[in-house]
Enzyme design. Sequence first.
Site, mmCIF file in Angstrom:
data_model
loop_
_atom_site.group_PDB
_atom_site.id
_atom_site.type_symbol
_atom_site.label_atom_id
_atom_site.label_comp_id
_atom_site.label_asym_id
_atom_site.label_seq_id
_atom_site.Cartn_x
_atom_site.Cartn_y
_atom_site.Cartn_z
ATOM 1 C CD GLU A 208 -2.791 -0.998 2.527
ATOM 2 O OE1 GLU A 208 -3.805 -1.701 2.531
ATOM 3 O OE2 GLU A 208 -2.510 -0.209 3.451
ATOM 4 C CE LYS A 210 5.153 4.829 6.933
ATOM 5 N NZ LYS A 210 5.042 6.170 7.479
ATOM 6 N NE ARG A 215 -3.266 4.198 11.645
ATOM 7 C CZ ARG A 215 -2.511 3.178 12.042
ATOM 8 N NH1 ARG A 215 -1.243 3.391 12.361
ATOM 9 N NH2 ARG A 215 -2.987 1.970 12.127
ATOM 10 N NE ARG A 230 1.443 7.133 16.579
ATOM 11 C CZ ARG A 230 2.494 6.533 16.073
ATOM 12 N NH1 ARG A 230 2.743 6.602 14.784
ATOM 13 N NH2 ARG A 230 3.301 5.850 16.839
ATOM 14 C CD GLU A 259 -1.217 8.843 7.765
ATOM 15 O OE1 GLU A 259 -1.536 7.923 8.547
ATOM 16 O OE2 GLU A 259 -0.130 9.427 7.841
ATOM 17 C CG PHE A 299 -4.679 2.270 5.978
ATOM 18 C CD1 PHE A 299 -4.619 1.631 7.200
ATOM 19 C CD2 PHE A 299 -4.170 3.562 5.856
ATOM 20 C CE1 PHE A 299 -4.057 2.253 8.295
ATOM 21 C CE2 PHE A 299 -3.603 4.201 6.961
ATOM 22 C CZ PHE A 299 -3.555 3.543 8.187
ATOM 23 N NE ARG A 374 6.807 0.735 16.650
ATOM 24 C CZ ARG A 374 6.448 1.744 15.866
ATOM 25 N NH1 ARG A 374 6.463 1.598 14.557
ATOM 26 N NH2 ARG A 374 6.087 2.894 16.376
ATOM 27 C CE LYS A 380 8.425 2.513 10.116
ATOM 28 N NZ LYS A 380 8.221 3.584 11.059
#
Length: 512
Positions: A208, A210, A215, A230, A259, A299, A374, A380
């Site tokens: 995807e 970025k 966020r 976030r 986002e 997303f 995470r 990423k």
Amino acid sequence: MLLSRLAEVSGEVAATAARSRKVALLAELFREAEAEDVPVVIPYLAGRLPQGRLGVGWKVLGRHVPAAPEATLTVREVDAALTELGRVSGPGSQAERARLVGALLGAATEAEQRFLLGLLSGEVRQGALDAVAVEGLARATGAAAGDVRRAVMLSGSLQAVAEALLGEGPDALDRFRLTVGRPVLPMLAHSASSVAEAVQKLGACAVEEKLDGIRVQVHRDGDTVRVHTRTLDDITARLPEVTAAALELSGDRFILDGEVISFDAAGRPRSFQETAGRVGSRADVARAAEQVPVSPVFFDVLAADDRELLDLPFAERHAHLARLVPEPMRVRRTLAEGPGDIPAAQRFLADTLARGHEGVVVKSLAAPYSAGRRGAAWLKVKPVHTLDLVVLAAEWGHGRRTGRLSNLHLGARTADGGFAMLGKTFKGLTDALLAWQTERLLRLAVEDDGWTVRVRPELVVEIAYDGLQRSSRYPAGVTLRFARVLRYREDKSPAEADTVEALLAAHPEVTP
Ligand SMILES: Nc1ncnc2c1ncn2[C@@H]1O[C@H](COP(=O)(O)OP(=O)(O)OP(=O)(O)O)[C@@H](O)[C@H]1O
């Protein structure tokens, strides 16, 4: 609960390396605690102040105060005293703060004084504590550790879960289920050094774009829309475009993850600073929205109608997303089945960069949504290496920068919850940033020798660098090459900064 007991356990937990012993110590402590102690005990154990910053400088903390002979202070009394301290403002506030700190320290034994000074100066931070505390809590209350972990993940608050558990027992966990209207911590990504590496690691995946914006988690329940950052702050009022967009969608009960970003007239993304400035500004929203309009780009979906979707594989969640959100409001993506599709994924990355975006996020199609983690399921890939580091100190500038704090000492997190300095930089700092950081860092100062100001390790800064080199001058044995400041990350806590371990793992070429 007495402060002396908390200080004792905190010391023991820090001193033992064995995780099982830490859990046992904490379980014992939680059994002794009353539910009302929890809002203090949990942050103190982790070395955090519930009041946030208190503005107590090194001058006040450095003064010697005779200790009390006997331990009588309770944690709630300490908390009340620090709350009072935090309220002091206006003329004469320095002296008043000194008086309050003196009174508090005077009521503390020597061991308690050491604990309090560590807490006030930000030096007792125990980074990995929350995970151990979850297990301690489970053991103390008879709840399943997995259930406690999920409740913490969904509520974003160990404290709230601990309070409920200790007050009401394991049944209280039912209250912490995913609910439209109650924000949860978002899933985060790890880094990969290339698209090829990411695709090889994940197998069937989505690649995807970025977007370098902010966020957002968008909750809609009928006509009510709430937008959260976030860090779970409610920014609904600042982003009328997002509310309008959410109300246009066909479903009327959902939680979307995405986002917000501002595009210019030609459809290219504006700089992060512009989007962040817009999202950060409360004043005259209508005018700001005219000058820098933002768009939400989604997303993921966490809930739709009355279904919780977190545990579904991403491929299925995305099918729900596609039903709910029309294409222009979803991030662009391409799918990769496996290594054979790497060239296509690389072309997608090149294309995304050419359209002005930051890079890509490669996501396993099989993975559930791990709120607050995470996870290894999102990787990423960005061409510019960046690190989130913590400012440990700053040096007074010279020449044009006289009177400003300039050269930053940068630290990465270490396994024991502390920070190891990786290097210094004054590059990339604009005049505005210099002024801002001087003001902010002085509020965190714990020591000033006229040359360098040491600060509480609280401010996270995003640093670009070209690589690592070995250096015996720094504790991790390495230092950054060509480090430069990109921006401050006020949305991140020091506990989210990058670790020495991960940094070394990403640079096998210099591993000492
Ligand atoms: N398609 C996408 N999927 C997931 N996150 C995305 C996407 N596009 C942009 N992002 C942003 O990238 C972030 C993911 O990177 P990460 O979890 O490491 O957070 P981060 O440290 O803020 O990242 P960075 O500093 O690289 O922006 C998300 O929080 C989100 O804001």
